[in-house]
Motif scaffolding. Structure first.
Motif, PDB file in Angstrom:
ATOM      1  N   ILE A 155     -12.433  12.957  -8.443  1.00  0.00           N
ATOM      2  CA  ILE A 155     -13.110  12.211  -9.880  1.00  0.00           C
ATOM      3  C   ILE A 155     -14.216  13.129 -10.499  1.00  0.00           C
ATOM      4  CG2 ILE A 155     -14.390   9.699 -10.602  1.00  0.00           C
ATOM      5  CD1 ILE A 155     -11.907   9.345  -9.058  1.00  0.00           C
ATOM      6  N   GLY A 180      -6.558  15.906  -4.490  1.00  0.00           N
ATOM      7  CA  GLY A 180      -6.528  14.541  -3.831  1.00  0.00           C
ATOM      8  C   GLY A 180      -5.693  14.772  -3.062  1.00  0.00           C
ATOM      9  N   LEU A 224      -5.288   1.709  -5.208  1.00  0.00           N
ATOM     10  CA  LEU A 224      -5.520   2.603  -3.710  1.00  0.00           C
ATOM     11  C   LEU A 224      -7.170   2.808  -3.505  1.00  0.00           C
ATOM     12  CD1 LEU A 224      -2.661   5.476  -4.270  1.00  0.00           C
ATOM     13  CD2 LEU A 224      -2.906   3.838  -2.815  1.00  0.00           C
ATOM     14  N   PHE A 242      -0.404   8.784 -17.335  1.00  0.00           N
ATOM     15  CA  PHE A 242      -1.556   8.119 -17.270  1.00  0.00           C
ATOM     16  C   PHE A 242      -1.691   7.048 -16.722  1.00  0.00           C
ATOM     17  CE2 PHE A 242      -5.893   9.629 -16.947  1.00  0.00           C
ATOM     18  CZ  PHE A 242      -6.254   8.055 -17.893  1.00  0.00           C
ATOM     19  N   TRP A 255       0.801  -1.208  -0.309  1.00  0.00           N
ATOM     20  CA  TRP A 255      -0.016   0.300   0.112  1.00  0.00           C
ATOM     21  C   TRP A 255       0.910   1.260  -0.029  1.00  0.00           C
ATOM     22  CZ3 TRP A 255      -1.451   4.586   1.741  1.00  0.00           C
ATOM     23  CH2 TRP A 255      -2.920   4.713   1.703  1.00  0.00           C
ATOM     24  N   ILE A 258      -7.752  18.810  -9.280  1.00  0.00           N
ATOM     25  CA  ILE A 258      -7.453  17.491  -9.176  1.00  0.00           C
ATOM     26  C   ILE A 258      -6.456  16.910  -8.037  1.00  0.00           C
ATOM     27  CG2 ILE A 258      -6.849  14.919  -9.880  1.00  0.00           C
ATOM     28  CD1 ILE A 258      -7.961  15.883 -12.646  1.00  0.00           C
ATOM     29  N   VAL A 259      -4.848  17.527  -7.979  1.00  0.00           N
ATOM     30  CA  VAL A 259      -4.000  17.437  -7.360  1.00  0.00           C
ATOM     31  C   VAL A 259      -4.621  17.528  -5.534  1.00  0.00           C
ATOM     32  CG1 VAL A 259      -1.476  18.492  -6.456  1.00  0.00           C
ATOM     33  CG2 VAL A 259      -2.805  17.355  -8.631  1.00  0.00           C
ATOM     34  N   HIS A 270       1.585   6.548  -7.190  1.00  0.00           N
ATOM     35  CA  HIS A 270       0.381   7.869  -7.075  1.00  0.00           C
ATOM     36  C   HIS A 270       1.067   9.089  -7.461  1.00  0.00           C
ATOM     37  CE1 HIS A 270      -3.351   8.183  -8.316  1.00  0.00           C
ATOM     38  NE2 HIS A 270      -3.301   8.551  -7.126  1.00  0.00           N
ATOM     39  N   PHE A 282       3.140  12.614 -15.092  1.00  0.00           N
ATOM     40  CA  PHE A 282       2.485  13.246 -15.417  1.00  0.00           C
ATOM     41  C   PHE A 282       1.660  14.560 -15.771  1.00  0.00           C
ATOM     42  CE2 PHE A 282      -1.938  12.235 -17.829  1.00  0.00           C
ATOM     43  CZ  PHE A 282      -3.233  13.087 -16.836  1.00  0.00           C
ATOM     44  N   VAL A 283       1.122  15.008 -14.534  1.00  0.00           N
ATOM     45  CA  VAL A 283       0.260  16.227 -14.461  1.00  0.00           C
ATOM     46  C   VAL A 283       1.421  17.416 -14.873  1.00  0.00           C
ATOM     47  CG1 VAL A 283      -0.125  18.122 -13.251  1.00  0.00           C
ATOM     48  CG2 VAL A 283      -1.485  15.976 -12.401  1.00  0.00           C
ATOM     49  N   TYR A 313     -13.296   5.425   0.342  1.00  0.00           N
ATOM     50  CA  TYR A 313     -12.964   6.803  -0.988  1.00  0.00           C
ATOM     51  C   TYR A 313     -14.474   6.921  -1.195  1.00  0.00           C
ATOM     52  CZ  TYR A 313      -8.561   5.496   0.353  1.00  0.00           C
ATOM     53  OH  TYR A 313      -7.110   5.254   1.152  1.00  0.00           O
ATOM     54  N   TRP A 347      -6.369  20.099 -13.598  1.00  0.00           N
ATOM     55  CA  TRP A 347      -4.837  19.228 -12.516  1.00  0.00           C
ATOM     56  C   TRP A 347      -5.049  20.019 -11.391  1.00  0.00           C
ATOM     57  CZ3 TRP A 347      -5.960  14.599 -14.540  1.00  0.00           C
ATOM     58  CH2 TRP A 347      -6.081  14.367 -15.932  1.00  0.00           C
TER      59      TRP A 347
HETATM   60  C1  HEM Z   1      -5.061  10.898 -13.139  1.00  0.00           C
HETATM   61  C2  HEM Z   1      -4.914  11.902 -12.336  1.00  0.00           C
HETATM   62  C3  HEM Z   1      -4.428  11.426 -10.393  1.00  0.00           C
HETATM   63  C4  HEM Z   1      -3.698  12.551 -10.037  1.00  0.00           C
HETATM   64  C5  HEM Z   1      -3.257  13.526 -10.851  1.00  0.00           C
HETATM   65  C6  HEM Z   1      -3.803  12.283  -8.660  1.00  0.00           C
HETATM   66  C7  HEM Z   1      -3.614  12.794  -7.717  1.00  0.00           C
HETATM   67  C8  HEM Z   1      -3.877  12.425  -6.303  1.00  0.00           C
HETATM   68  C9  HEM Z   1      -3.001  13.631  -5.665  1.00  0.00           C
HETATM   69  C10 HEM Z   1      -2.599  14.765  -5.295  1.00  0.00           C
HETATM   70  C11 HEM Z   1      -3.668  12.221  -4.177  1.00  0.00           C
HETATM   71  C12 HEM Z   1      -2.713  12.722  -2.849  1.00  0.00           C
HETATM   72  C13 HEM Z   1      -1.778  11.829  -1.995  1.00  0.00           C
HETATM   73  C14 HEM Z   1      -1.021  11.989  -1.228  1.00  0.00           C
HETATM   74  O1  HEM Z   1      -0.692  13.305  -1.520  1.00  0.00           O
HETATM   75  O2  HEM Z   1      -1.307  11.304  -0.011  1.00  0.00           O
HETATM   76  C15 HEM Z   1      -3.803  11.496  -4.386  1.00  0.00           C
HETATM   77  C16 HEM Z   1      -4.314  10.552  -3.546  1.00  0.00           C
HETATM   78  C17 HEM Z   1      -5.216   9.650  -3.493  1.00  0.00           C
HETATM   79  N1  HEM Z   1      -5.724   8.901  -5.640  1.00  0.00           N
HETATM   80 FE1  HEM Z   1      -5.125  10.127  -7.366  1.00  0.00          FE
HETATM   81  N2  HEM Z   1      -4.804  11.148  -8.680  1.00  0.00           N
HETATM   82  C18 HEM Z   1      -5.415  10.604 -10.256  1.00  0.00           C
HETATM   83  C19 HEM Z   1      -5.733   9.403 -10.257  1.00  0.00           C
HETATM   84  C20 HEM Z   1      -6.811   8.745  -9.296  1.00  0.00           C
HETATM   85  C21 HEM Z   1      -7.762   7.587  -9.700  1.00  0.00           C
HETATM   86  C22 HEM Z   1      -8.112   7.552 -11.466  1.00  0.00           C
HETATM   87  C23 HEM Z   1      -8.254   6.911  -8.751  1.00  0.00           C
HETATM   88  C24 HEM Z   1      -9.311   5.536  -8.804  1.00  0.00           C
HETATM   89  C25 HEM Z   1      -9.973   6.248  -8.879  1.00  0.00           C
HETATM   90  C26 HEM Z   1      -7.366   7.635  -7.541  1.00  0.00           C
HETATM   91  C27 HEM Z   1      -7.473   6.880  -5.984  1.00  0.00           C
HETATM   92  C28 HEM Z   1      -6.727   8.271  -5.107  1.00  0.00           C
HETATM   93  C29 HEM Z   1      -6.466   8.436  -3.678  1.00  0.00           C
HETATM   94  C30 HEM Z   1      -7.754   6.793  -3.444  1.00  0.00           C
HETATM   95  C31 HEM Z   1      -6.239   8.596  -2.969  1.00  0.00           C
HETATM   96  C32 HEM Z   1      -6.170   7.937  -1.633  1.00  0.00           C
HETATM   97  C33 HEM Z   1      -5.070   7.604  -1.186  1.00  0.00           C
HETATM   98  C34 HEM Z   1      -4.797   8.208   0.771  1.00  0.00           C
HETATM   99  O3  HEM Z   1      -5.680   7.621   1.168  1.00  0.00           O
HETATM  100  O4  HEM Z   1      -4.014   8.961   0.573  1.00  0.00           O
HETATM  101  N3  HEM Z   1      -6.641   8.721  -8.129  1.00  0.00           N
HETATM  102  N4  HEM Z   1      -4.108  11.349  -5.780  1.00  0.00           N
END
Ligand code: HEM
Length: 200
Positions: A102, A154, A84, A74, A24, A150-151, A31, A38-39, A92, A147
């Motif tokens: 999303i 995220g 994740l 990507f 994990w 999204i960041v 990720h 990517f970005v 989530y 983007w």
């Molecule tokens: C494609 C572009 C994507 C970008 C730019 C992106 C960006 C991010 C960022 C910045 C985080 C925070 C990481 C941290 O600081 O802990 C994150 C976490 C996460 N992303 Fe993405 N993500 C993308 C796609 C996805 C997709 C498609 C999914 C699932 C469907 C996803 C699921 C998650 C999950 C579950 C976390 C949370 C992890 C945690 O619990 O900390 N991401 N993502």
């Protein structure tokens, strides 16, 4: 939908992933690190289209050289993101920041489709020009904003300020993220016959 993710949450691989000591964190780190690839590459092309950087480089040359890296990034983002999610689907599913992320991700993908289908078609006409067509600049501005959003959303996923257990069951946010606490609320509000399914 909630029942489906509740079932997914109890599958052996989902349990194994979220309880894993190594996999994990490696997924999460990959990720996060892949965001730079990517970005980062997307922002380079957006800045070119906005006329803010690389003005001497033809747009076609930039996209031809950078796109393979963007696509690679990507694929890694999608695979690690989906894994994740699969590790803690219910967490989530009930997370407002994940939902926002999303929705904006789908918007960003639609914008990429629009750019490739409607804007890039006549690239030859403005490839070397200093003045980029308006629809290309708009697509680049939408891309950059999406983007960044999204960041940020995220990153906010990890904060539990709006988790179901912290919300009033009757609140709008609790409804938006389908909090299970609302089930009791709905049970209380439903007249007895309806509850017992006796209504004619
Ligand atoms: C494609 C572009 C994507 C970008 C730019 C992106 C960006 C991010 C960022 C910045 C985080 C925070 C990481 C941290 O600081 O802990 C994150 C976490 C996460 N992303 Fe993405 N993500 C993308 C796609 C996805 C997709 C498609 C999914 C699932 C469907 C996803 C699921 C998650 C999950 C579950 C976390 C949370 C992890 C945690 O619990 O900390 N991401 N993502």
């Amino acid at each position: 939908m909630r029942d489906f993710f509740a079932w997914m949450n109890e599958t052996p691989w989902s349990i194994a992933l979220r309880e894993s000591f190594v996999v994990w964190p490696v997924l999460e780190a990959t990720h996060v690190l892949t965001i730079m690839l990517f970005v980062g590459t997307i922002i380079m092309v957006d800045l070119r289209l906005l006329g803010l950087a690389f003005r001497q480089v033809p747009v076609s040359e930039m996209t031809a050289r950078i796109l393979p890296w963007t696509i690679g990034g990507f694929v890694i983002m999608m695979v690690t993101g989906l894994l994740l999610f699969y590790a803690k689907p219910l967490v989530y599913y009930h997370n407002i920041f994940f939902r926002v992320k999303i929705i904006v991700l789908l918007l960003a993908m639609a914008n990429i489709l629009y750019f490739h289908k409607r804007v890039q078609g006549n690239l030859a006409a403005w490839d070397l020009s200093q003045s980029i067509p308006r629809n290309a600049r708009i697509a680049a501005a939408v891309s950059l904003s999406a983007w960044i959003a999204i960041v940020i959303s995220g990153r906010m996923i990890a904060y539990d300020w709006y988790n179901c257990e912290k919300l009033e069951p009757e609140s709008a946010l609790s409804w938006m993220i389908d909090c299970p606490q609302r089930d009791n609320l709905l049970a209380v509000q439903m007249p007895a016959p309806l509850l017992a399914g006796e209504a004619d």
